[in-house]
Design an enzyme around this catalytic site. Structure first.
Site, PDB file in Angstrom:
ATOM      1  N   HIS A 192      38.272  91.276  92.137  1.00 37.64           N
ATOM      2  CA  HIS A 192      38.828  92.128  91.079  1.00 37.64           C
ATOM      3  C   HIS A 192      40.248  91.712  90.707  1.00 37.64           C
ATOM      4  O   HIS A 192      41.098  92.544  90.391  1.00 37.64           O
ATOM      5  CB  HIS A 192      38.792  93.591  91.534  1.00 37.64           C
ATOM      6  CG  HIS A 192      38.871  94.585  90.422  1.00 37.64           C
ATOM      7  ND1 HIS A 192      40.064  94.930  89.808  1.00 37.64           N
ATOM      8  CD2 HIS A 192      37.921  95.317  89.807  1.00 37.64           C
ATOM      9  CE1 HIS A 192      39.835  95.835  88.875  1.00 37.64           C
ATOM     10  NE2 HIS A 192      38.544  96.090  88.843  1.00 37.64           N
ATOM     11  N   SER A 193      40.521  90.414  90.738  1.00 35.88           N
ATOM     12  CA  SER A 193      41.860  89.936  90.361  1.00 35.88           C
ATOM     13  C   SER A 193      42.097  90.101  88.861  1.00 35.88           C
ATOM     14  O   SER A 193      41.189  89.916  88.046  1.00 35.88           O
ATOM     15  CB  SER A 193      42.016  88.456  90.713  1.00 35.88           C
ATOM     16  OG  SER A 193      42.009  88.271  92.104  1.00 35.88           O
TER      17      SER A 193
ATOM     18  N   ASP B 258      34.550  97.283  79.786  1.00 36.72           N
ATOM     19  CA  ASP B 258      34.354  97.569  81.213  1.00 36.72           C
ATOM     20  C   ASP B 258      32.856  97.481  81.479  1.00 36.72           C
ATOM     21  O   ASP B 258      32.270  98.354  82.114  1.00 36.72           O
ATOM     22  CB  ASP B 258      34.893  98.957  81.568  1.00 36.72           C
ATOM     23  CG  ASP B 258      35.045  99.165  83.076  1.00 36.72           C
ATOM     24  OD1 ASP B 258      34.803  98.200  83.831  1.00 36.72           O
ATOM     25  OD2 ASP B 258      35.395 100.281  83.490  1.00 36.72           O
TER      26      ASP B 258
ATOM     27  N   GLU C 234      34.731  90.029  86.894  1.00 38.28           N
ATOM     28  CA  GLU C 234      34.135  90.409  88.174  1.00 38.28           C
ATOM     29  C   GLU C 234      32.709  89.865  88.269  1.00 38.28           C
ATOM     30  O   GLU C 234      31.735  90.567  88.020  1.00 38.28           O
ATOM     31  CB  GLU C 234      34.154  91.923  88.326  1.00 38.28           C
ATOM     32  CG  GLU C 234      35.540  92.524  88.219  1.00 38.28           C
ATOM     33  CD  GLU C 234      35.502  94.020  87.980  1.00 38.28           C
ATOM     34  OE1 GLU C 234      34.725  94.723  88.670  1.00 38.28           O
ATOM     35  OE2 GLU C 234      36.232  94.494  87.089  1.00 38.28           O
TER      36      GLU C 234
END
Length: 225
Positions: free
Chosen positions: A58-59, A131, A190
């Site tokens: 999740h960088s 998202d 992700e």
């Protein structure tokens, strides 16, 4: 871990029945940095009982080189014909939506700003951005470009898809090295198994069996165009 061309670290964890997993899951994640400006993340897991496993990273990335500038100007390209619809609780419904003639079509590349500024129910549900989980069409290859700086990030992965998240709900009071966080300050790619698999059987399974080994890899590489 070090060679003439690489340096890395291997992190391990055993759930030992914690986190309500059905089995004891042994996980190893290896991060390797090469002299070719590549960062490789390799995932390895085993279990003694059938257990769902969907590991990811999740960088946040911002190729501007200055976190005060948002990622709206980033151009992202990858092959995906569909993404998974979200309900108002941000839970995947299991319905695959066609990307054609939408701001979710990244096949020829598009600015992330398109999903932040274009009215759409799915963007509004995600607090004004992305998202969402995208299913890759073939091998997972993503290219991210910031034209002013010329910075380019290429991502290759063995995973079947990814959640694209544009930091739509990043908390403004979160202290960072260069100040405070803000909306759209970064973007996450992700790469992972689909989060809808446990409830919707049409997606690739994320169940790991005792006689199997979970192995996936994602590589981030960087250069200047």
């Amino acid at each position: 871990m070090q060679t003439d061309d690489t340096v890395g670290v291997k992190l391990t964890h055993n759930t030992a029945g914690s986190n309500e997993f059905p089995g004891n899951v042994s996980v190893a994640v290896t991060y390797t940095l090469t002299n070719r400006n590549e960062l490789t993340i390799h995932y390895h897991a085993t279990t003694d009982k059938t257990t769902p496993v969907a590991l990811t990273n999740h960088s946040y990335f911002n190729l501007n080189g200055n976190a005060k500038h948002s990622v709206k100007n980033h151009v992202v390209a990858f092959n995906s014909d569909s993404f998974i619809e979200l309900d108002h609780e941000l839970i995947p419904t299991g319905k695959q939506l066609d990307v054609k003639q939408t701001t979710f079509n990244f096949r020829n590349g598009r600015y992330l700003a398109d999903g932040m500024l274009t009215p759409s129910e799915q963007h509004e549900i995600a607090s004004g951005g992305y998202d969402h989980y995208f299913l890759f069409d073939g091998i997972g290859n993503i290219q991210v470009t910031e034209k002013k700086s010329g910075r380019v990030m290429n991502i290759t992965t063995s995973q079947p898809g990814m959640v694209l998240y544009t930091a739509n709900t990043l908390e403004k009071d979160m202290k960072l090295a260069n100040g405070f966080a803000d909306k759209y300050m970064g973007v996450c790619f992700e790469t992972q198994g689909t989060p809808a698999s446990l409830h919707h059987k049409q997606f690739p399974s994320i169940l790991l069996e005792p006689n199997e080994t979970y192995q996936e890899q994602t590589v981030y590489s960087f250069h200047i165009k």
